[in-house]
Design an enzyme around this catalytic site. Structure first.
Site, PDB file in Angstrom:
ATOM      1  N   LYS A  76      12.997  -0.663  -8.554  1.00  0.00           N
ATOM      2  CA  LYS A  76      11.547  -0.892  -8.992  1.00  0.00           C
ATOM      3  C   LYS A  76      11.010   0.382  -9.943  1.00  0.00           C
ATOM      4  O   LYS A  76      11.315   1.349  -9.905  1.00  0.00           O
ATOM      5  CB  LYS A  76      10.715  -0.529  -7.641  1.00  0.00           C
ATOM      6  CG  LYS A  76       9.048  -0.676  -7.548  1.00  0.00           C
ATOM      7  CD  LYS A  76       8.467  -0.720  -6.432  1.00  0.00           C
ATOM      8  CE  LYS A  76       7.052  -1.102  -6.224  1.00  0.00           C
ATOM      9  NZ  LYS A  76       6.252  -1.172  -5.058  1.00  0.00           N
ATOM     10  N   SER A 151       3.715  -4.814  -3.470  1.00  0.00           N
ATOM     11  CA  SER A 151       3.841  -4.626  -5.102  1.00  0.00           C
ATOM     12  C   SER A 151       5.184  -4.629  -5.505  1.00  0.00           C
ATOM     13  O   SER A 151       5.317  -4.750  -6.638  1.00  0.00           O
ATOM     14  CB  SER A 151       3.215  -3.510  -5.310  1.00  0.00           C
ATOM     15  OG  SER A 151       3.957  -2.335  -4.578  1.00  0.00           O
ATOM     16  N   SER A 175       4.636  -3.061   0.966  1.00  0.00           N
ATOM     17  CA  SER A 175       5.077  -3.640  -0.415  1.00  0.00           C
ATOM     18  C   SER A 175       6.578  -3.793  -0.339  1.00  0.00           C
ATOM     19  O   SER A 175       7.168  -4.481  -1.329  1.00  0.00           O
ATOM     20  CB  SER A 175       4.820  -2.777  -1.495  1.00  0.00           C
ATOM     21  OG  SER A 175       3.276  -2.871  -1.697  1.00  0.00           O
TER      22      SER A 175
END
Ligand code: GLN
Length: 486
Positions: A76, A151, A175
């Protein structure tokens, strides 16, 4: 079909040298290229991939390597990577190249893993749909009209479409688990302090945790074991040895007590989700587990509590982006105040600004007691609820999300309805507990359904054990969206 093999299978081919790390990473780079429409990645650097893969091959040829050596992964874009852009999904950091690696990145690189690239995400990890990214939304590989969740939406879309065998994510209020649920994956948020936050760009420091987004519990356990463990560079890192979840996957779950909180099975949940979760419970019972109803009376306060605490911490954490030290700086500022004001106004997106304003308000001297302090008290009650519930059970089970993946744009104009996505996930962060989402079926539209298991503090190995036993007798985790099978 290298992208359909488990990490264990990939590792054994890499070890017996029937497959090279260079070949394997090239396979995934080609897949990333072909799936660019998903917008799952912000940065991919094929040259760096090759260098890392070549050095993994070298280590593999010595016959003495970590089990994950040569296996590619995606990070990420919230984890700092030396020499590769770390944007956090924001224009503010579009030009930011970190001078050091996050501990998670470093540990996995030391194991010999190859970083394929950095995945798209909601700006500063604020969101549940990946639509707040400055780099544009990510599409769900199961349906391009749907969000992948957020997210960590880029990581979930990437693993869902098999553009990477596994990825890292972060979870402040859901997330990792929510995008895992939306994309048919296995996602684990470890206990607070289990994985180092050093070099992970901070959103809400008391809630943030890094964890794996994977195809199975077996894969997730391998990554967790490699990324966890005490880190002196993170003052909230728990002084424990790295997790040994992989070694415990085969344990029997006979006699396991599963707590079913009545608050997780009330109205408002998509009936197709309830049905799939009920079937999964029956499967676990057939493996020897028993169920007991438990009560989490303060769960309804989770959303309001989280949406005071998280923005409060965010408003403080994000004050470092001032246009002076690093990141975006506005053009031709007339004075210092103008520099701060315009750099932040132009560099941050709407959701980030909303959070900063809410947080600054909740922390302001006149309102501190009414909002922030009150939220902290509610946080304690929520945490106590879990402690009490765990007196009667070993794990708590429920749906991960109230709905399956929703349409792109469906909630962007309504922040509250977006926030409500976290209803089953964010209390777990408030209590610092581990949470696992795993796929348990599909709805009528063919969208994946996720089930959540919540564990006692530092007991992620039990969650992965239960999930693994479930995955031994079911196939949901093996499903790949049609377009990405070949
Ligand atoms: N959806 C939540 C939020 O917007 C959770 C985000 C997260 O876990 N990073 O804050």
């Amino acid at each position: 079909m290298l992208h359909t093999l488990s990490l264990v299978d990939l590792a054994s081919r890499l070890r017996d040298r029937s497959l090279s790390a260079v070949e394997l990473s090239q396979h995934f780079l080609d897949r990333i290229d072909n799936a660019s429409k998903l917008n799952a990645f912000i940065t991919v650097d094929p040259e760096q991939v090759r260098t890392q893969a070549e050095s993994a091959d070298q280590i593999l040829s010595t016959g003495d390597s970590h089990v994950l050596c040569g296996i590619p992964l995606a990070h990420k874009d919230i984890f700092c990577t030396e020499g590769m852009k770390t944007s956090c999904g924001s224009k503010m950091l579009d030009n930011f190249i970190s001078p050091y690696d996050a501990t998670v990145v470093k540990r996995l690189a030391n194991a010999g893993m190859v970083t394929l690239g950095k995945t798209n995400m909601d700006e500063f990890a604020m969101g549940s749909s990946n639509e707040t990214s400055w780099y544009g939304p990510v599409l769900n590989p199961w349906s391009e009209q749907r969000v992948p969740g957020g997210s960590s939406g880029g990581s979930a879309a990437a693993v869902g479409a098999r553009l990477a065998p596994i990825a890292t994510g972060t979870d402040t209020g859901g997330s990792i688990r929510q995008p895992a649920a939306f994309c048919g994956l296995t996602g684990l948020k470890p206990s607070y302090g289990r994985v180092s936050r050093y070099g992970m760009i901070a959103f809400a420091s008391s809630l943030d945790q890094a964890g794996p987004i994977a195809r199975s519990c077996e894969d997730a356990a391998l990554l967790l074991d490699a990324m966890s463990g005490h880190d002196p560079l993170d003052s909230t890192s728990v002084n424990n040895d790295p997790s040994t979840a992989s070694a415990q996957l085969a344990n029997t779950i006979s006699g396991l007590r599963i707590g079913l909180p009545k608050q997780f099975f009330e109205d408002g949940i998509d009936p197709e989700i309830s049905r799939a979760v009920d079937v999964a419970i029956e499967t676990l019972k057939s493996l020897g587990a028993t169920t007991v109803e438990v009560d989490l009376p303060n769960s309804a306060a989770g959303i309001p509590c989280y949406y005071v605490i998280a923005p409060a911490e965010a408003s403080s954490n994000l004050s470092r982006f001032d246009g002076v030290r690093y990141g975006y700086r506005c053009e031709d500022p007339v004075d210092l105040a103008d520099l701060y004001e315009r750099s932040r106004s132009e560099g941050f997106g709407a959701e980030v600004k909303r959070r900063i304003m809410i947080g600054a308000y909740a922390l302001s001297s006149g309102y501190y007691d009414a909002y922030y302090l009150k939220a902290q008290r509610i946080r304690r009650l929520i945490s106590n609820d879990f402690d009490t519930a765990f007196e009667a059970c070993d794990v708590i089970l429920g749906p991960t999300t109230p709905t399956t993946a929703f349409g792109l744009g469906a909630k962007t104009d309504d922040p509250i309805s977006m926030y409500l996505n976290d209803i089953f996930t964010n209390t777990v962060n408030l209590a610092g507990l581990p949470g696992l989402s795993l796929p348990v079926g599909f709805d009528n539209a063919g969208l994946p359904i996720g089930m959540q298991l919540i564990g006692k503090f530092m007991q992620e190995s039990i969650l992965l054990n239960v999930g693994h036993q479930y995955q031994n007798v079911t196939d949901w985790h093996k499903a790949i969206p049609q377009e990405y099978q070949a």
